[in-house]
Design a protein around this motif. Sequence first.
Motif, mmCIF file in Angstrom:
data_model
loop_
_atom_site.group_PDB
_atom_site.id
_atom_site.type_symbol
_atom_site.label_atom_id
_atom_site.label_comp_id
_atom_site.label_asym_id
_atom_site.label_seq_id
_atom_site.Cartn_x
_atom_site.Cartn_y
_atom_site.Cartn_z
ATOM 1 N N ALA A 50 0.835 -1.203 0.000
ATOM 2 C CA ALA A 50 0.000 0.000 0.000
ATOM 3 C C ALA A 50 0.867 1.251 0.000
ATOM 4 C CB ALA A 50 -0.938 -0.008 1.206
ATOM 5 N N GLU A 51 1.910 1.246 0.806
ATOM 6 C CA GLU A 51 2.809 2.408 0.856
ATOM 7 C C GLU A 51 3.541 2.589 -0.466
ATOM 8 O OE1 GLU A 51 6.236 4.419 3.661
ATOM 9 O OE2 GLU A 51 5.512 2.416 4.152
ATOM 10 N N LYS A 52 4.012 1.504 -1.049
ATOM 11 C CA LYS A 52 4.705 1.580 -2.339
ATOM 12 C C LYS A 52 3.769 2.120 -3.417
ATOM 13 C CE LYS A 52 7.444 -1.289 -5.466
ATOM 14 N NZ LYS A 52 8.051 -2.614 -5.651
ATOM 15 N N PHE A 53 2.537 1.616 -3.447
ATOM 16 C CA PHE A 53 1.556 2.068 -4.428
ATOM 17 C C PHE A 53 1.237 3.545 -4.232
ATOM 18 C CE2 PHE A 53 -2.836 2.446 -6.049
ATOM 19 C CZ PHE A 53 -2.591 2.095 -7.369
ATOM 20 N N TYR A 54 1.105 3.977 -2.990
ATOM 21 C CA TYR A 54 0.843 5.380 -2.660
ATOM 22 C C TYR A 54 1.918 6.289 -3.269
ATOM 23 C CZ TYR A 54 0.716 9.580 0.265
ATOM 24 O OH TYR A 54 0.701 10.871 0.711
ATOM 25 N N TRP A 55 3.171 5.958 -3.061
ATOM 26 C CA TRP A 55 4.258 6.787 -3.586
ATOM 27 C C TRP A 55 4.325 6.730 -5.108
ATOM 28 C CZ3 TRP A 55 5.690 10.439 -0.647
ATOM 29 C CH2 TRP A 55 5.700 10.278 0.738
ATOM 30 N N MET A 56 4.103 5.572 -5.690
ATOM 31 C CA MET A 56 4.134 5.439 -7.157
ATOM 32 C C MET A 56 3.013 6.256 -7.790
ATOM 33 S SD MET A 56 4.973 1.366 -7.484
ATOM 34 C CE MET A 56 4.684 1.304 -9.227
ATOM 35 N N LEU A 57 1.805 6.140 -7.255
ATOM 36 C CA LEU A 57 0.664 6.874 -7.788
ATOM 37 C C LEU A 57 0.861 8.377 -7.612
ATOM 38 C CD1 LEU A 57 -2.110 6.711 -9.104
ATOM 39 C CD2 LEU A 57 -3.092 6.467 -6.822
ATOM 40 N N GLY A 58 1.330 8.791 -6.442
ATOM 41 C CA GLY A 58 1.573 10.202 -6.178
ATOM 42 C C GLY A 58 2.549 10.822 -7.171
ATOM 43 N N ALA A 59 3.547 10.062 -7.564
ATOM 44 C CA ALA A 59 4.534 10.561 -8.525
ATOM 45 C C ALA A 59 3.935 10.722 -9.915
ATOM 46 C CB ALA A 59 5.737 9.612 -8.574
ATOM 47 N N LYS A 60 2.904 9.964 -10.247
ATOM 48 C CA LYS A 60 2.299 10.010 -11.584
ATOM 49 C C LYS A 60 1.099 10.945 -11.697
ATOM 50 C CE LYS A 60 4.943 7.161 -13.768
ATOM 51 N NZ LYS A 60 5.807 7.638 -14.827
ATOM 52 N N ILE A 61 0.549 11.421 -10.570
ATOM 53 C CA ILE A 61 -0.645 12.276 -10.606
ATOM 54 C C ILE A 61 -0.455 13.499 -11.503
ATOM 55 C CG2 ILE A 61 -2.122 13.791 -9.191
ATOM 56 C CD1 ILE A 61 -2.899 10.876 -8.929
ATOM 57 N N PRO A 62 0.642 14.257 -11.411
ATOM 58 C CA PRO A 62 0.782 15.423 -12.302
ATOM 59 C C PRO A 62 0.706 15.050 -13.787
ATOM 60 C CG PRO A 62 2.392 15.542 -10.532
ATOM 61 C CD PRO A 62 1.755 14.177 -10.456
ATOM 62 N N GLU A 63 1.354 13.967 -14.173
ATOM 63 C CA GLU A 63 1.313 13.537 -15.580
ATOM 64 C C GLU A 63 -0.098 13.093 -15.976
ATOM 65 O OE1 GLU A 63 3.413 10.313 -18.585
ATOM 66 O OE2 GLU A 63 4.083 10.431 -16.514
ATOM 67 N N LEU A 64 -0.774 12.369 -15.101
ATOM 68 C CA LEU A 64 -2.135 11.923 -15.395
ATOM 69 C C LEU A 64 -3.082 13.118 -15.562
ATOM 70 C CD1 LEU A 64 -2.371 8.964 -12.875
ATOM 71 C CD2 LEU A 64 -2.396 8.783 -15.375
ATOM 72 N N ARG A 65 -2.934 14.124 -14.701
ATOM 73 C CA ARG A 65 -3.770 15.337 -14.823
ATOM 74 C C ARG A 65 -3.495 16.060 -16.129
ATOM 75 N NH1 ARG A 65 -6.686 16.157 -10.403
ATOM 76 N NH2 ARG A 65 -5.901 15.560 -8.360
ATOM 77 N N ARG A 66 -2.215 16.142 -16.490
ATOM 78 C CA ARG A 66 -1.840 16.807 -17.739
ATOM 79 C C ARG A 66 -2.449 16.083 -18.940
ATOM 80 N NH1 ARG A 66 1.712 15.707 -21.374
ATOM 81 N NH2 ARG A 66 2.900 14.243 -20.119
ATOM 82 N N LEU A 67 -2.373 14.772 -18.959
ATOM 83 C CA LEU A 67 -2.942 13.996 -20.063
ATOM 84 C C LEU A 67 -4.458 14.104 -20.115
ATOM 85 C CD1 LEU A 67 -0.713 10.807 -19.775
ATOM 86 C CD2 LEU A 67 -0.639 12.530 -21.583
ATOM 87 N N ALA A 68 -5.097 14.210 -18.976
ATOM 88 C CA ALA A 68 -6.563 14.306 -18.922
ATOM 89 C C ALA A 68 -7.077 15.628 -19.479
ATOM 90 C CB ALA A 68 -7.048 14.130 -17.482
ATOM 91 N N THR A 69 -6.242 16.664 -19.460
ATOM 92 C CA THR A 69 -6.685 17.970 -19.953
ATOM 93 C C THR A 69 -6.322 18.200 -21.408
ATOM 94 O OG1 THR A 69 -4.643 19.040 -19.169
ATOM 95 C CG2 THR A 69 -6.549 19.004 -17.661
ATOM 96 N N GLN A 70 -5.684 17.252 -22.044
ATOM 97 C CA GLN A 70 -5.313 17.418 -23.464
ATOM 98 C C GLN A 70 -6.475 17.096 -24.372
ATOM 99 O OE1 GLN A 70 -1.834 15.044 -24.214
ATOM 100 N NE2 GLN A 70 -0.504 16.484 -23.164
#
Length: 70
Positions: A50-70
């Motif tokens: 759970a902790e590993k997934f939390y950090w991995m997902l947190g690192a990708k949130i900015p990129e995911l948000r950027r892709l969602a607004t394209q």
Amino acid sequence: MVIQPGNGVEHSSYIRISSEAEFKEGINADGEYEVSFDQVATVALTPDAAEKFYWMLGAKIPELRRLATQ
């Protein structure tokens, strides 16, 4: 279910979950973090996973948000 040598996953499948799904989460009797989606799929993560997934997902949130607004 038997964990294969060198493999920390007990079952493999691909599921796409959208924000419209009903998310329910909690700690199960085994001390794992459990998330259910529309009562269709449930993911149980050990505390370390759970902790590993939390950090991995947190690192990708900015990129995911950027892709969602394209």
